[in-house]
Structure formats: C-alpha cells, structure tokens
Design an enzyme around this catalytic site. Structure first.
Site, PDB file in Angstrom:
ATOM      1  N   LYS A 288       0.843  -1.194   0.000  1.00  0.00           N
ATOM      2  CA  LYS A 288       0.000   0.000   0.000  1.00  0.00           C
ATOM      3  C   LYS A 288       0.883   1.252   0.000  1.00  0.00           C
ATOM      4  O   LYS A 288       2.098   1.175   0.237  1.00  0.00           O
ATOM      5  CB  LYS A 288      -0.898   0.008   1.237  1.00  0.00           C
TER       6      LYS A 288
ATOM      7  N   ARG B 232     -10.365   0.765  15.551  1.00  0.00           N
ATOM      8  CA  ARG B 232     -10.358   1.578  14.332  1.00  0.00           C
ATOM      9  C   ARG B 232     -11.299   0.941  13.319  1.00  0.00           C
ATOM     10  O   ARG B 232     -12.303   1.538  12.950  1.00  0.00           O
ATOM     11  CB  ARG B 232      -8.918   1.672  13.783  1.00  0.00           C
TER      12      ARG B 232
ATOM     13  N   TYR C 210      13.648  31.768   5.201  1.00  0.00           N
ATOM     14  CA  TYR C 210      12.474  32.547   5.586  1.00  0.00           C
ATOM     15  C   TYR C 210      12.449  32.832   7.084  1.00  0.00           C
ATOM     16  O   TYR C 210      12.745  31.964   7.904  1.00  0.00           O
ATOM     17  CB  TYR C 210      11.185  31.804   5.204  1.00  0.00           C
TER      18      TYR C 210
ATOM     19  N   MET D 248      10.144  25.085  -0.028  1.00  0.00           N
ATOM     20  CA  MET D 248       9.417  24.166  -0.891  1.00  0.00           C
ATOM     21  C   MET D 248      10.353  23.335  -1.758  1.00  0.00           C
ATOM     22  O   MET D 248      10.140  22.136  -1.952  1.00  0.00           O
ATOM     23  CB  MET D 248       8.431  24.925  -1.787  1.00  0.00           C
TER      24      MET D 248
END
Length: 384
Positions: free
Chosen positions: A36, A134, A274, A322
C-alpha cells in the site's frame, strides 16, 4: 538523470528482507506483504515484481486504485487483499471485475458485496476488532458472521484477521499484544471446520514472536515496514530476547541522495531562509540542496534535521523551503573547500555513517512510516 535528488531502491535488499521475514513465519501460514501507499514510497509496481518473482501469492493494499494499478501492471495471477473499509456499489463492482479480495469491517459492506457477487462469487476476509478500535466487527458478532456466510454462498469466507496496536510490547507485563492475540484466538472456534487464512501479525508482531521464540502455529502475517528494512525496537530488558532481535538482520531498501547545488558564504550575524530564524554565530559556509517540503522533506526538519556530508552529520540551517534545504558545513569547508555537485545523503549511508528512517523520525517526533511515504514523486526512484 537530470534531477540531482534521487531515491535509490535496493531490490537486493528487498529480497533479503522478504526471505528473512519468511524465515520467522511457519511455511504453512498466511503471508501477505503490504505494498500500500506505493509500497511505502518505494514504488508498488517495481516492488511487487520482486515479491511475485519470490513466489509471494498475496499482496496487500488499502485503496482500490492501488489494486487497479497492480492489475493494470499485468499482475493477473496474484491475489490482492484490499483493506479499505468503504465499499460502495461502484467499488463492489470493481472488486468483482478485477478479482480483488476485500477485507470487510462492517455489515453494510457485506450487503453491498452480496449484490455485486450474484453472478460471480468472490472471496472475502473479515476483520475483527480486538482492541485497535479503528476498523473491524466486534468479537460478539462472530456467530452472526459465520451464519451469514453459511446463508450467502456467493460470498466465500476465506480469511479472518485483526490489527495489532502495540506489537513492541509483546514481552511486557500486561502486554496489549498478548491480550489482542488471546481475544482473537477466543473466537476462532466459532469458525472451526473452515480452512481459513488467519492473519494478525504485522512487522513488529513477526519480529516480537520470533525474538521471544514463541511457537506460532496459527497466526499469519502481513509484513509492511520491516519489508523495507526498518526494525522497530522491542520493549524488553531480557538480554536473550534482545540478542535474538538483533540477529534478525534487515537492510534498508531506500537511500535518498542529493547534491550541493549552491554555496553561500555569510558573515556572523546574517540569517538564512524565511523568517531569519537561523542566525550565524560565526562566518559560515552554507550549502543549498535541491530538496524541500514539496519533495517530502518536511518543514519540521527546519533547524532540526541532519544530513550526511563527507561522512559527517551536518545540520539543517533555517526553514526548509518548498524546493530547497540549507546546511551549515562551515567546519568541513575549512578543511577542504566545498564544491558544487558534492553528494549529500538525506537518508541512508555514507562512509560508514548512517541516517535511518528511525533516526529522522526521532528528530521530528514522528515514525519511520511517515518518513518513507513522505518522499514525493518529484524524487525519481532509481532501481538497482
């Protein structure tokens, strides 16, 4: 390869891990490797090719699109277990058409499958809730489930399973794992006489039982993270158990590599990235790598992460961007000037120093699963 940041996937390590894990599980027990989430970021199609070549007969996925991808890749003979609990009419029809085996957790899904399988009977696995809370039917539903399949023969009950919530605690007092196993085993007599595929052990469960030398004649396995070379520690002080745990050798399958794409010389007091959160305490050499959070190297590594450069751990400087991440390599630059194109290891090994997925996870309070699956498709996978 134009992209300098790549994830190298060692298929020989994958084979080694698969064979090692199989040795921990009796040959006659159910065994279903999990592919998966694009095989935990390693590439579901390429990984599945290797597994099928190793005579694996079941593969596990969560999304129906993941099952379709495997069928479209030409894997027509392998059994695909689908663990997505949401089975509507469209999904049910796809399951029938693509010969997918659903793992069912609720009555509504059984009813939808019943309608879709009128002309083409299908096999079904039932998930039981033993404490994860779950997915899964309650244990008290066991008799009703058995009766349902006796009355609705177009659905064949092929397997029973559950999911461990804390497999690393197997050897501890009050182990939740042992409690789950006991609860699961307690309902199996309801299904006596049926030759069912029973599976409960995840990666940690496989290794825990093997490390404790517990005889396992019932519980099949669904290895996931361990298949890709990650072995979580056990909660035990028993030295013999720890020694057996250490003897189960798994090899990391993924190594993420990048290069120095730019070099900045900055003065003491200047900032990087930043927000100016990194302030140079000295005249410094900062190198820039072409990997950022769009590639899956999360912003949580800002001012916390480490990478390997020239066989040394160096720290992430400032906010991860990014597309770029900056490293402080001042001390190494003093010894030998940095050059463009020098290799940097984001995840993996360099000059006998290692950064594992567990190491990276520990720095940002997450787990190895998230580290591996975060690396995005912008990073090419290179299979060796």
């Amino acid at each position: 390869m134009l992209q300098p940041t790549v994830a190298k996937i060692r298929l020989d390590h994958l084979r080694h891990n698969l064979r090692t894990l199989r040795q921990q599980v009796n040959d006659d027990l159910f065994f279903c490797p999990m592919v998966k989430a694009d095989a935990y970021g390693h590439g579901a199609v390429q990984v599945s090719k290797v597994l099928i070549d190793e005579n694996v007969s079941y593969l596990g996925v969560t999304r129906i699109e993941e099952a379709q991808e495997l069928r479209s890749a030409g894997f027509s003979a392998v059994n695909i277990l689908l663990f997505d609990p949401l089975i509507d009419e469209s999904a049910a029809q796809t399951i029938v058409n693509e010969r997918i085996t659903p793992v069912v957790s609720n009555w509504d899904s059984l009813q939808v499958l019943l309608k879709a399988a009128v002309r083409h009977p299908i096999s079904v696995h039932i998930k039981l809730n033993t404490g994860m809370n779950r997915l899964g039917f309650q244990l008290g539903d066991a008799l009703a489930i058995s009766d349902f399949f006796k009355s609705n023969t177009q659905l064949k009950l092929e397997g029973l399973c559950s999911h461990l919530l804390s497999s690393e605690d197997y050897g501890t007092d009050g182990s939740r794992t042992k409690n789950q196993i006991e609860r699961f085993n307690s309902v199996l007599p309801v299904f006596s006489g049926l030759k069912l595929k029973i599976h409960l052990l995840n990666s940690g469960g496989i290794i825990a039982l093997a490390s404790h030398r517990e005889k396992n004649t019932i519980l099949g396995a669904r290895p996931g993270l361990s298949l890709y070379g990650i072995k979580a520690p056990l909660l035990t002080d028993d030295s013999e158990v720890q020694a057996r745990w250490a003897s189960i050798e798994l090899k990391p399958v993924m190594q993420v590599e990048s290069v120095v794409s730019h070099i900045q010389k900055i003065a003491k007091g200047q900032t990087v990235s930043y927000g100016g959160q990194f302030i140079a305490e000295r005249d410094s050499t900062i190198v820039v790598l072409p990997i950022g959070y769009a590639d899956g190297y999360t912003r949580h590594f800002s001012n916390k992460g480490k990478m390997l450069f020239r066989g040394h751990e160096v720290g992430v400087s400032g906010i991860v961007c990014m597309d770029f991440t900056m490293l402080d390599v001042t001390e190494l630059d003093k010894l030998n000037a940095c050059r463009l194109g020098e290799p940097v290891i984001v995840l993996g090994e360099q000059d006998q120093r290692k950064l594992t997925a567990l190491d990276l996870a520990g720095r940002i309070n997450t787990n190895a699963y998230e580290i591996l699956t975060n690396f995005s498709s912008r990073i090419p996978r290179v299979y060796t």
